[in-house]
Design a protein around this motif. Structure first.
Motif, short mmCIF file in Angstrom:
data_model
loop_
_atom_site.label_atom_id
_atom_site.label_comp_id
_atom_site.label_asym_id
_atom_site.label_seq_id
_atom_site.Cartn_x
_atom_site.Cartn_y
_atom_site.Cartn_z
N TRP A 1 4.61 4.84 -6.67
CA TRP A 1 3.97 5.01 -7.97
C TRP A 1 4.52 6.33 -8.79
O TRP A 1 4.38 6.14 -10.05
CB TRP A 1 2.47 5.12 -7.86
CG TRP A 1 1.75 3.58 -7.18
CD1 TRP A 1 1.60 3.56 -6.02
CD2 TRP A 1 1.33 2.84 -8.00
NE1 TRP A 1 1.10 2.24 -5.65
CE2 TRP A 1 1.02 1.73 -6.99
CE3 TRP A 1 1.08 2.31 -9.14
CZ2 TRP A 1 0.43 0.63 -7.39
CZ3 TRP A 1 0.42 1.24 -9.62
CH2 TRP A 1 0.36 0.31 -8.76
N GLY B 1 -3.23 -0.32 -9.58
CA GLY B 1 -3.47 0.28 -8.55
C GLY B 1 -4.94 0.56 -8.19
O GLY B 1 -5.23 0.28 -6.89
N LEU C 1 -5.54 0.51 -1.17
CA LEU C 1 -4.63 1.46 -2.02
C LEU C 1 -5.53 2.69 -2.28
O LEU C 1 -5.15 3.60 -1.96
CB LEU C 1 -3.79 0.93 -3.16
CG LEU C 1 -3.01 1.65 -3.70
CD1 LEU C 1 -1.86 2.54 -2.79
CD2 LEU C 1 -2.29 1.16 -4.90
N ARG C 2 -6.74 2.36 -2.95
CA ARG C 2 -7.41 3.36 -3.30
C ARG C 2 -7.95 4.29 -1.95
O ARG C 2 -7.79 5.36 -2.01
CB ARG C 2 -8.71 2.93 -3.95
CG ARG C 2 -8.53 2.44 -5.17
CD ARG C 2 -9.89 2.24 -6.27
NE ARG C 2 -10.79 1.62 -5.29
CZ ARG C 2 -11.24 0.44 -5.32
NH1 ARG C 2 -10.57 -0.42 -6.02
NH2 ARG C 2 -12.37 0.03 -4.67
N ARG D 1 -6.17 4.58 0.63
CA ARG D 1 -5.02 5.31 0.97
C ARG D 1 -4.73 6.53 0.34
O ARG D 1 -4.51 7.48 0.97
CB ARG D 1 -3.87 4.47 1.18
CG ARG D 1 -3.85 3.60 2.55
CD ARG D 1 -2.41 2.71 2.62
NE ARG D 1 -1.35 3.38 2.36
CZ ARG D 1 -0.65 4.16 3.40
NH1 ARG D 1 -1.32 4.24 4.36
NH2 ARG D 1 0.30 4.78 2.99
N VAL D 2 -4.75 6.36 -0.73
CA VAL D 2 -4.72 7.61 -1.90
C VAL D 2 -5.51 8.60 -1.53
O VAL D 2 -5.43 10.00 -1.49
CB VAL D 2 -4.84 7.25 -3.22
CG1 VAL D 2 -4.87 8.45 -4.12
CG2 VAL D 2 -3.70 6.34 -3.50
N ARG E 1 2.33 4.52 -1.40
CA ARG E 1 1.58 5.55 -2.53
C ARG E 1 2.73 6.19 -3.28
O ARG E 1 2.46 6.36 -4.39
CB ARG E 1 0.79 6.58 -1.71
CG ARG E 1 -0.60 6.05 -1.03
CD ARG E 1 -1.20 7.14 -0.14
NE ARG E 1 -0.22 7.41 1.09
CZ ARG E 1 -0.58 7.80 2.42
NH1 ARG E 1 -1.95 8.29 2.47
NH2 ARG E 1 0.22 8.19 3.28
N THR E 2 3.97 6.55 -2.53
CA THR E 2 4.56 7.58 -3.21
C THR E 2 5.73 6.55 -4.33
O THR E 2 6.17 7.21 -5.27
CB THR E 2 5.37 7.95 -2.28
OG1 THR E 2 6.13 6.88 -1.39
CG2 THR E 2 4.79 8.93 -1.27
N GLN F 1 0.98 -1.21 -0.04
CA GLN F 1 0.12 -0.08 -0.09
C GLN F 1 0.87 1.24 -0.22
O GLN F 1 0.37 2.35 0.45
CB GLN F 1 -1.14 0.01 1.32
CG GLN F 1 -1.78 -1.15 1.16
CD GLN F 1 -2.75 -1.26 2.49
OE1 GLN F 1 -3.15 -0.14 2.76
NE2 GLN F 1 -3.04 -2.32 2.77
#
Length: 423
Positions: free
Chosen positions: A203, A241, A247-248, A250-251, A200-201, A198
């Motif tokens: 990516w 993603g 993950l969605r 968390r973004v 985020r950065t 998970q």
């Protein structure tokens, strides 16, 4: 060095290089293995004729000199502050001395055998994914990864995925189809593990890796094809993603945290606001000591406590965080402007050399190595924006070993050196 001992040395060094990423991402023995690898390379150098290995290193004299700058920046900062700190000096020495020692050893051994280090990258991907899956459990919660926090661990897993994909340009066995299928399967598995962290950065580095892959494919001279490939990779990454609900979430949570931190709660103890507080504290420190820095991460912790007393950061941030979650800001804060410049050189000096070796007239095997090395340099540069990738000696050792390895594997062959100057 006798002709009969060279194959054994090539095999030993290849095995040690292959073990480095695997052990770094699993049991954390990368730092000790780095010293063992450097010792073996030094023994190989001492048994080789001096004119031979000195001639091999000659084209890289400016690069080796440039990579001494991180050590010089640390020593200058410590001299100006009148304080000696061992870890900073050790990091600088691993770069300044480790790179030429490893590079000379790699240049002396058989290049075809050395390429087999890739099996260690595949093993690192499978091993780290197994760890992540076990820790995430059936509920797929964010795993408390060992050795590194989830961000750094996920970043390194993404890098292993990219190196595996680029290695499709090498045929290492007599069974090309099976080898290709194995590499693709391992890349997919490792990418899955990266998603489960998970992170985020990480990516943010995917467009960089995609651009390097397009250059490796030789499509830069076809702009429409290159653009279509870049868009296609972006859509695939977006789909991967988006396939993770966690993950969605968390973004979306990260975007909300940034908005709240900027507008109503500047010292909130949320993930993104903590980063903003740390970056603000680092910038405040840089403005106070722009040239000498404050010399050391322990001193940065003291600065955080001072800022907490005035309400500029939360007490939680001052108590539990001793670095700004950004390699460049930490280099500027601790070692001043010379430290920031030295870090940029650590990224972009080898990256410039490796980018030149991605030209279309270079043999494919060397272009693959150049692409891998460029991914390491630029990947660490992007990762370092939101995470302290050089937090520990293990990651410094991994970075130095990989840039030395890919510099050697992308070097002009004997058939090229007579026709052109070394690149």
């Amino acid at each position: 060095m006798t002709p009969s001992s060279l194959p054994r040395a090539s095999l030993l060094i290849t095995v040690l290089v292959a073990l480095l990423p695997m052990l770094t991402l699993t049991v954390g023995w990368g730092s000790g293995l780095f010293y063992l690898l450097a010792f073996v390379c030094l023994c190989l150098i001492l048994t080789a004729p001096a004119p031979h290995w000195l001639q091999q290193l000659h084209p890289y004299r400016w690069l080796m000199l440039a990579l001494c700058l991180p050590l010089a920046a640390v020593l200058l900062s410590q001299a100006l502050n009148g304080h000696l700190e061992g870890p900073g000096i050790e990091r600088g020495l691993r770069v300044a001395l480790g790179f030429p020692c490893l590079l000379a050893g790699f240049l002396l051994i058989d290049r075809d055998r050395l390429r087999h280090f890739v099996w260690g990258v595949l093993a690192a991907g499978i091993g780290s994914t197994a760890i992540v899956c076990y820790l995430a459990g059936p509920t797929l919660e964010r795993p408390p990864t060992p050795q590194f926090n989830a961000v750094g661990y996920g970043n390194l897993m993404l890098l292993m995925t990219v190196l595996t994909l680029y290695s499709l340009g090498w045929q290492l066995t007599r069974h090309p189809r099976a080898e290709r299928a194995l590499k693709l399967a391992v890349a997919a598995i490792t990418c899955l593990g990266f998603v489960l962290t998970q992170t985020r950065t990480g990516w943010m580095a995917i467009p960089v890796f995609a651009a390097i892959g397009i250059a490796l494919a030789g499509w830069l001279h076809r702009p429409m094809r290159a653009l279509a490939a870049l868009l296609g990779i972006g859509l695939v990454a977006l789909a991967i993603g988006a396939s993770s609900p966690a993950l969605r979430e968390r973004v979306a949570q990260g975007v909300q945290e940034i908005h709240e931190c900027v507008t109503v709660a500047p010292t909130a103890d949320t993930s993104m606001c903590i980063r903003l507080q740390l970056w603000g504290a680092a910038w405040h420190t840089i403005k106070q000591s722009p040239w000498s820095g404050i010399d050391g991460e322990s001193t940065f912790s003291d600065k955080l406590r001072q800022l907490a007393a005035t309400g500029q950061v939360s007490s939680f941030v001052a108590r539990d965080f001793g670095e700004p979650h950004n390699d460049f800001l930490l280099a500027l804060a601790t070692n001043g402007v010379p430290g920031g410049i030295a870090l940029l050189i650590l990224y972009f000096a080898p990256a410039g050399l490796l980018a030149c070796r991605l030209r279309r007239n270079v043999p494919q095997a060397q272009r693959v190595a150049a692409a891998m090395g460029l991914a390491v340099c630029l990947g660490f540069a992007v990762f370092g924006v939101t995470e302290l990738m050089f937090r520990g000696m293990r990651t410094v050792s991994l970075y130095v070993t990989l840039i030395a390895l890919f510099t050697a594997l992308s070097a002009p062959g004997r058939e090229q050196t007579t026709a052109s100057t070394p690149r």
